[in-house]
Design a protein around this motif. Structure first.
Motif, mmCIF file in Angstrom:
data_model
loop_
_atom_site.group_PDB
_atom_site.id
_atom_site.type_symbol
_atom_site.label_atom_id
_atom_site.label_comp_id
_atom_site.label_asym_id
_atom_site.label_seq_id
_atom_site.Cartn_x
_atom_site.Cartn_y
_atom_site.Cartn_z
ATOM 1 N N LYS A 222 0.862 -1.181 0.000
ATOM 2 C CA LYS A 222 0.000 0.000 0.000
ATOM 3 C C LYS A 222 0.900 1.233 0.000
ATOM 4 C CE LYS A 222 -4.446 -0.946 0.965
ATOM 5 N NZ LYS A 222 -5.365 -1.789 1.417
ATOM 6 N N THR A 223 0.432 2.296 -0.647
ATOM 7 C CA THR A 223 1.298 3.441 -0.895
ATOM 8 C C THR A 223 1.938 3.992 0.372
ATOM 9 O OG1 THR A 223 -0.169 3.971 -2.704
ATOM 10 C CG2 THR A 223 1.394 5.668 -2.054
ATOM 11 N N LYS A 224 1.105 4.191 1.388
ATOM 12 C CA LYS A 224 1.609 4.799 2.613
ATOM 13 C C LYS A 224 2.718 3.944 3.221
ATOM 14 C CE LYS A 224 -0.241 7.273 6.509
ATOM 15 N NZ LYS A 224 -1.025 7.017 7.699
ATOM 16 N N GLU A 225 2.434 2.643 3.286
ATOM 17 C CA GLU A 225 3.387 1.710 3.870
ATOM 18 C C GLU A 225 4.681 1.688 3.063
ATOM 19 O OE1 GLU A 225 1.230 -1.893 4.872
ATOM 20 O OE2 GLU A 225 3.127 -2.940 4.563
ATOM 21 N N PHE A 226 4.521 1.731 1.738
ATOM 22 C CA PHE A 226 5.667 1.655 0.838
ATOM 23 C C PHE A 226 6.649 2.785 1.104
ATOM 24 C CE2 PHE A 226 7.806 2.717 -3.150
ATOM 25 C CZ PHE A 226 8.266 1.479 -3.565
ATOM 26 N N PHE A 227 6.120 3.988 1.268
ATOM 27 C CA PHE A 227 7.023 5.118 1.463
ATOM 28 C C PHE A 227 7.516 5.223 2.898
ATOM 29 C CE2 PHE A 227 4.978 6.581 -2.464
ATOM 30 C CZ PHE A 227 6.123 6.858 -3.198
ATOM 31 N N GLU A 228 6.644 4.845 3.874
ATOM 32 C CA GLU A 228 7.039 5.050 5.267
ATOM 33 C C GLU A 228 7.849 3.893 5.815
ATOM 34 O OE1 GLU A 228 3.428 5.940 7.260
ATOM 35 O OE2 GLU A 228 3.282 7.944 6.346
ATOM 36 N N SER A 240 15.837 6.201 -1.153
ATOM 37 C CA SER A 240 16.744 7.195 -0.582
ATOM 38 C C SER A 240 17.415 8.002 -1.687
ATOM 39 C CB SER A 240 17.797 6.509 0.288
ATOM 40 O OG SER A 240 18.704 5.818 -0.532
ATOM 41 N N GLN A 241 17.539 7.368 -2.868
ATOM 42 C CA GLN A 241 18.216 8.084 -3.949
ATOM 43 C C GLN A 241 17.288 9.046 -4.687
ATOM 44 O OE1 GLN A 241 19.792 4.708 -5.891
ATOM 45 N NE2 GLN A 241 21.847 4.970 -5.047
ATOM 46 N N ILE A 242 16.020 8.713 -4.769
ATOM 47 C CA ILE A 242 15.171 9.588 -5.596
ATOM 48 C C ILE A 242 14.330 10.554 -4.782
ATOM 49 C CG2 ILE A 242 15.071 7.884 -7.463
ATOM 50 C CD1 ILE A 242 12.112 7.498 -6.651
#
Lengths: 243, 417
Positions: A222-228, A240-242
């Motif tokens: 899920k998007t939130k989980e993916f980023f956090e 971390s690179q983008i």
């Protein structure tokens, strides 16, 4: 929940080089999925397999109940239901924007010319370039061309839209106008699979994120989980690179 | 060597008038020499007087070669024909040759030429004998077609020109029907009218056809048929089906690799031997098929060039909209590819028109063939020059018109801007 796109165990090779490895993917109607990953990871190839611009060699791809196979009839049926937007726009330079949009409805869906042009004008209005309808693609800016390309795909009234890095060939100040159109489309309930590096857009509209590397789906979350809270190290490094 | 200063902006007021005077004088000398056969410099030794215009002109060009003179016309002149000593010499030579060649050409074509009369004996001047063209004109246009029936050819071409002419003035919708008529109805109507044999028209066998009208008939039919065949061969050569691809490649390479003259000869002489007894195909039709297939092979390669120039994205975009192979090619790919190769298509079609005289090898006499025939007539020996100059002129007019039309088309179809 019923699935509109189903990929089971899809494998694909370019000669001996394997570009897709055991891809499993399910997409429900109205879901928005963003695929990211380093270049050469197979993201574009994956979505190009969904409307058979590339052939897969193993596994099954089922789109809206129809299985993709050698059958030309099936392929054309699926392509008429799946809209695609390309990195290089690929508008037809010998036709006006209006003709670009109405051509396929007239010749593939056999709509009367008048009705097809009405649909075209509505979609051009939706992407806010109805005032450019009679111009040729070469006379438009990159952002306008990409919006015209989105309108052209929408004119076939597709159930699914595929976006293959739609903003990568655009000047920075034109990216927003295209993303705005895509956000609007997403809010309208379209099923979308988007290959992009625009993480802001992903956070805003995606239900799921998929991270690919070396032909494999490394992470699906899920998007939130993916980023956090990304799970794999490869994803963490990429983010971390983008970001 | 600083006897005279280098031409520059400071001495422009003296150098340019002197330079222009020297150039004018040298040109005048050559002109008077060529047109009136009088040498202005007759008092000088003959070798010096021969080279004097060149030397004077060369000095003149040197004197006016001033960089950034500030005079626009002088700058343009220097940049284009006088940028250095070598170019100045080339310029002088070119102008001299043009001046020198005008008087003899004028003499031959007009001043010493004969226009009146009706036999070779009336040609008493040193120039061209245009009487030859006048007397034979009917044959040059219609070949051996009987005089009393020539109105049929005239009518056919009148209809053609009328429809083509009218199509420029009618609406787009009507134009479509005009074109359909020209492509699908007129060729057969016209041929029926010219060959006769029904509707009370006397039958005229194709062996009697000839002259410029035959040039037109052969060119028109070959162009009409070689174009679609060429397009299909080009698509076939890029097909993903190996059988179709190899058949196309084989066909193209076979026809491209054989001289047209051989093809014509075989179509007329050898081909009938392979037919079962009693079957007969008209010689003209056999020749037409041969020329058509020959030119179609060239056309295919021209069109393929256009197909290959299109980016892959155009194919993908068309496919992604659900278009099948034929719709994709007819609506997206061919309109763009053909537009790209209009110059190449024009090239091939011009070559086709100019190849038609080769049908003399099978005994058919179009314009150049009829001239060849007429010049061997015992009463008209020695008229080759007049005949071929006339043929050259007619072919040039036809080809130049085609070339202009193709340039127009290119401009009209351009969506850049």
């Amino acid at each position: 929940m019923s699935k509109i796109i189903e990929l089971k165990n899809v494998n694909k090779w370019f000669d001996k080089f394997q570009v897709l490895k055991d891809i499993d993917l399910e997409v429900a109607p109205q879901e928005k999925i963003v695929i990211c990953g380093p270049s050469g990871s197979g993201k574009s190839t994956l979505i190009r397999c969904i409307n058979r611009l590339e052939e897969h060699q193993e596994g099954n791809i089922i789109v809206d109940g129809t299985e993709l196979s050698e059958s030309t009839k099936n392929i054309e049926k699926i392509r008429a239901e799946v809209g695609m937007v390309f990195q290089q726009f690929n508008l037809f330079p010998h036709l006006s924007i209006l003709d670009n949009c109405s051509l396929a409805p007239i010749w593939v869906k056999k709509l009367p010319k008048k009705q097809a042009e009405e649909i075209a004008m509505n979609n051009l209005k939706r992407v806010q370039i109805d005032d450019q309808a009679l111009k040729f693609p070469g006379q438009l800016s990159g952002g306008q061309q990409q919006r015209a390309a989105i309108a052209r795909a929408l004119c076939m009234e597709p159930k699914i839209m595929l976006f293959d890095e739609p903003t990568s060939a655009l000047d920075p100040e034109m990216i927003k106008e295209v993303l705005d159109v895509m956000v609007d489309l997403a809010k309208g309930g379209m099923t979308m699979i988007v290959v992009t590096h625009e993480m802001g857009f992903a956070k805003e509209v995606a239900d799921y994120m998929i991270f690919m590397d070396e032909g494999k789906i490394v992470e699906r979350a899920k998007t939130k989980e993916f980023f956090e809270n990304p799970k794999s190290d490869r994803t963490k490094l990429f983010l971390s690179q983008i970001l | 060597m600083n006897l005279i200063a280098k031409p520059s902006k400071e001495n422009i007021k003296t150098y340019v008038p002197i330079g222009l005077f020297l150039i004018s004088f040298s040109l005048l000398d050559v002109f008077i020499n060529a047109f009136f056969n009088f040498n202005l410099m007759v008092f000088l030794p003959s070798q010096l007087s021969y080279f004097l215009p060149l030397i004077l002109g060369f000095i003149g060009f040197y004197l006016i070669r001033i960089e950034f003179s500030g005079v626009r016309s002088l700058d343009i002149l220097n940049k284009n024909i006088n940028s250095n000593n070598f170019n100045a010499l080339l310029t002088l030579f070119t102008i001299f040759i043009i001046i020198k060649s005008i008087p003899p050409m004028l003499d031959w074509f007009i001043l010493e030429a004969n226009f009146v009369g009706n036999s070779k004996d009336d040609c008493t001047g040193d120039g061209a004998c245009w009487v030859f063209i006048k007397v034979w004109f009917n044959r040059f246009m219609y070949g051996l077609y009987p005089d009393s029936e020539q109105w049929r050819i005239n009518t056919a071409f009148l209809i053609l020109f009328a429809v083509v002419g009218a199509s420029f003035f009618v609406s787009e919708k009507l134009k479509k029907y005009f074109i359909l008529f020209l492509v699908f109805v007129f060729p057969f109507l016209g041929i029926k009218l010219i060959s006769g044999g029904s509707f009370g028209l006397e039958y005229v066998e194709s062996a009697a056809w000839g002259g410029l009208s035959l040039t037109f008939i052969i060119s028109a039919f070959a162009i009409l048929f070689c174009f679609p065949i060429g397009v299909i061969l080009a698509l076939g050569r890029r097909s993903s089906l190996p059988a179709i691809r190899y058949i196309s490649i084989g066909f193209i390479e076979l026809w491209r690799g054989v001289p047209l003259i051989t093809v014509l000869f075989m179509s007329a002489v050898m081909f009938p031997m392979f037919l079962p007894d009693g079957t007969f195909i008209d010689k003209l039709i056999r020749v037409l098929i041969a020329i058509t297939l020959f030119e179609a092979a060239y056309m295919a390669e021209v069109v393929r060039g256009g197909l290959q120039a299109l980016p892959k994205g155009q194919y993908e975009a068309a496919k992604s909209l659900g278009m099948g192979y034929w719709r994709m090619n007819a609506l997206i790919i061919l309109p763009q590819a053909l537009k790209l190769v209009i110059p190449g298509i024009a090239n091939t079609l011009l070559a086709l028109v100019k190849d038609t005289p080769l049908i003399f090898v099978v005994g058919l006499m179009e314009l150049a063939g009829m001239i060849g025939l007429a010049k061997t007539n015992p009463k008209w020996l020695g008229m080759a020059m007049e005949g071929y100059v006339f043929a050259g002129l007619v072919f040039w007019v036809i080809c130049y018109a085609m070339s202009r039309y193709s340039q127009n088309l290119e401009k009209k179809l351009s969506t850049e801007r």
